[in-house]
Write an enzyme that holds these catalytic residues in place. Structure first.
Site, short mmCIF file in Angstrom:
data_model
loop_
_atom_site.label_atom_id
_atom_site.label_comp_id
_atom_site.label_asym_id
_atom_site.label_seq_id
_atom_site.Cartn_x
_atom_site.Cartn_y
_atom_site.Cartn_z
N SER A 71 -8.98 0.27 25.31
CA SER A 71 -8.39 0.07 24.08
C SER A 71 -8.75 -1.17 23.49
CB SER A 71 -6.94 0.22 24.23
OG SER A 71 -6.17 -0.41 22.84
N TYR A 83 1.06 -2.86 27.80
CA TYR A 83 0.20 -1.95 27.61
C TYR A 83 -1.15 -2.72 27.63
CZ TYR A 83 -2.71 1.45 25.14
OH TYR A 83 -3.79 2.22 24.50
P1 NDP Z 1 -2.20 11.48 24.02
O1 NDP Z 1 -0.98 11.31 23.96
O2 NDP Z 1 -2.68 12.63 22.82
O3 NDP Z 1 -3.18 11.89 25.11
C1 NDP Z 1 -2.51 11.49 26.42
C2 NDP Z 1 -3.34 12.26 27.57
O4 NDP Z 1 -2.74 11.61 28.80
C3 NDP Z 1 -2.46 13.62 27.44
O5 NDP Z 1 -3.51 14.39 27.78
C4 NDP Z 1 -1.48 13.45 28.76
O6 NDP Z 1 -1.30 14.82 29.03
C5 NDP Z 1 -2.36 12.69 29.59
N1 NDP Z 1 -1.45 12.00 30.43
C6 NDP Z 1 -0.41 11.19 30.42
N2 NDP Z 1 0.32 10.95 31.70
C7 NDP Z 1 -0.53 11.52 32.42
C8 NDP Z 1 -0.29 11.70 33.88
N3 NDP Z 1 0.69 10.97 34.41
N4 NDP Z 1 -1.07 12.65 34.58
C9 NDP Z 1 -2.30 13.10 33.70
N5 NDP Z 1 -2.30 13.18 32.62
C10 NDP Z 1 -1.54 12.32 31.95
O7 NDP Z 1 -3.13 10.06 23.40
P2 NDP Z 1 -4.65 9.59 23.08
O8 NDP Z 1 -5.48 10.92 23.06
O9 NDP Z 1 -4.52 8.91 22.11
O10 NDP Z 1 -4.84 8.66 24.57
C11 NDP Z 1 -5.90 9.09 25.31
C12 NDP Z 1 -6.39 7.59 25.97
O11 NDP Z 1 -6.75 6.85 24.79
C13 NDP Z 1 -5.26 6.73 26.55
O12 NDP Z 1 -5.77 6.21 27.77
C14 NDP Z 1 -4.90 5.86 25.36
O13 NDP Z 1 -4.32 4.57 26.01
C15 NDP Z 1 -6.26 5.53 24.68
N6 NDP Z 1 -6.37 4.94 23.48
C16 NDP Z 1 -5.49 5.56 22.46
C17 NDP Z 1 -5.42 5.15 20.99
C18 NDP Z 1 -4.98 5.79 20.03
O14 NDP Z 1 -4.59 5.04 19.24
N7 NDP Z 1 -4.45 6.81 20.13
C19 NDP Z 1 -5.91 3.73 20.96
C20 NDP Z 1 -6.57 3.17 22.04
C21 NDP Z 1 -6.66 3.61 23.29
P3 NDP Z 1 -0.17 15.62 29.97
O15 NDP Z 1 0.99 14.97 28.95
O16 NDP Z 1 -0.38 17.07 29.61
O17 NDP Z 1 -0.27 15.25 31.24
#
Ligand code: NDP
Length: 246
Positions: free
Chosen positions: A143, A156
């Site tokens: 990030s 975070y």
């Molecule tokens: P979302 O919340 O849309 O997606 C997060 C994903 O992580 C979901 O598919 C969720 O699936 C999965 N997840 C969470 N916990 C678990 C777990 N225990 N096991 C397996 N899967 C898990 O957010 P984003 O798409 O934005 O996030 C994706 C990545 O991008 C993250 O690492 C985030 O930190 C990073 N990021 C995002 C930013 C933003 O502004 N959106 C900025 C910078 C980085 P499920 O709940 O079905 O398990």
């Protein structure tokens, strides 16, 4: 640019947001995709979309990345189905922003478990196969908060700095192995990520914030760029943020 035909890509956190977009982009480049997250229903819908739109296979493996055995099974079932693991996209993450004074210690633990241990389990499960294959590519989603610390992002950010450190160490250790490593650092992206924040002070702070976030596709294009370079090109770091994000 090389396309990804006959390659196998595992994407964690594929049930929404950036992971879902990455799955689309890699399938569009020809990769068979293995979709991992906890919400199997969302993954099944995505698998259907992908097989309808692209000439590739999409396999769903329900996975909790905080469980080492789940991530080991994710990789072993992928190998059984496709024989190789070419790309592992360590994308699953949670961003439970809070102020330290509000003491959300359970959420700190959850972020450490998902954002650091989950990524380590992905490396543990996929790297030996890639080293044996003498080829592969691990993409770790960090990030902008893995480069800077913002009010309420302290824990975070600590987890995302850890992801960046893992990427940097891997890049150095693996440079002669045929395994490439990319650290991707998104700025604000419009996804479900902020929906899980519970700290009232942060929720209040966000009400007064105006920023045009990126779309998940904007990040997925960056990932597709990194993984479709010729094999001698190692794209180690990509930072993509909205124009107006400071
Ligand atoms: P979302 O919340 O849309 O997606 C997060 C994903 O992580 C979901 O598919 C969720 O699936 C999965 N997840 C969470 N916990 C678990 C777990 N225990 N096991 C397996 N899967 C898990 O957010 P984003 O798409 O934005 O996030 C994706 C990545 O991008 C993250 O690492 C985030 O930190 C990073 N990021 C995002 C930013 C933003 O502004 N959106 C900025 C910078 C980085 P499920 O709940 O079905 O398990």
């Amino acid at each position: 640019m090389t396309n990804l035909k006959n390659q196998t890509a595992i994407i964690t956190g594929a049930s929404s947001g950036i992971g879902k977009a990455i799955a689309h982009h890699l399938a569009n480049e020809g990769a068979n995709v293995v979709l991992a997250a906890r919400r199997a229903e969302k993954l099944n819908e995505l698998a259907e979309e992908i097989t309808e739109q692209y000439n590739v296979e999409a396999k769903v493996i329900e996975t909790d990345v905080t469980k080492r055995e789940d991530v080991e099974k994710l990789v072993s079932e992928t190998k059984s189905a496709f024989n190789t693991v070419d790309l592992f996209i360590n994308n699953a993450g949670v961003m439970l922003l809070s102020f330290l004074k509000n003491d959300h210690v359970d959420e700190w633990e959850q972020m450490v478990d998902v954002n650091i241990k989950g990524v380590l389990y992905g490396i543990h499960a996929s790297l030996p196969t890639m080293i044996e294959q003498e080829s592969g590519h691990i993409v770790n989603v960090s990030s902008v908060a893995g480069h800077e610390v913002f009010p309420s992002s302290t824990v975070y950010s600590a987890t995302k700095y850890a992801v960046k450190a893992l990427s940097m160490g891997m890049e150095k250790e693996l440079s002669k192995s045929g395994v490439r490593v990319t650290n991707v650092s998104p700025g604000a992206v419009d996804t479900e990520l902020t929906d899980h924040i519970t700290d009232g002070d942060v929720i209040e702070m966000f009400k007064n914030r105006s920023m045009d976030p990126l779309e998940a596709d904007d990040i997925a294009r960056a990932v597709a760029y990194a993984v479709t370079q010729p094999s001698y090109v190692n794209v180690n770091e990509v930072i993509v943020r909205p124009m107006h994000q400071k």
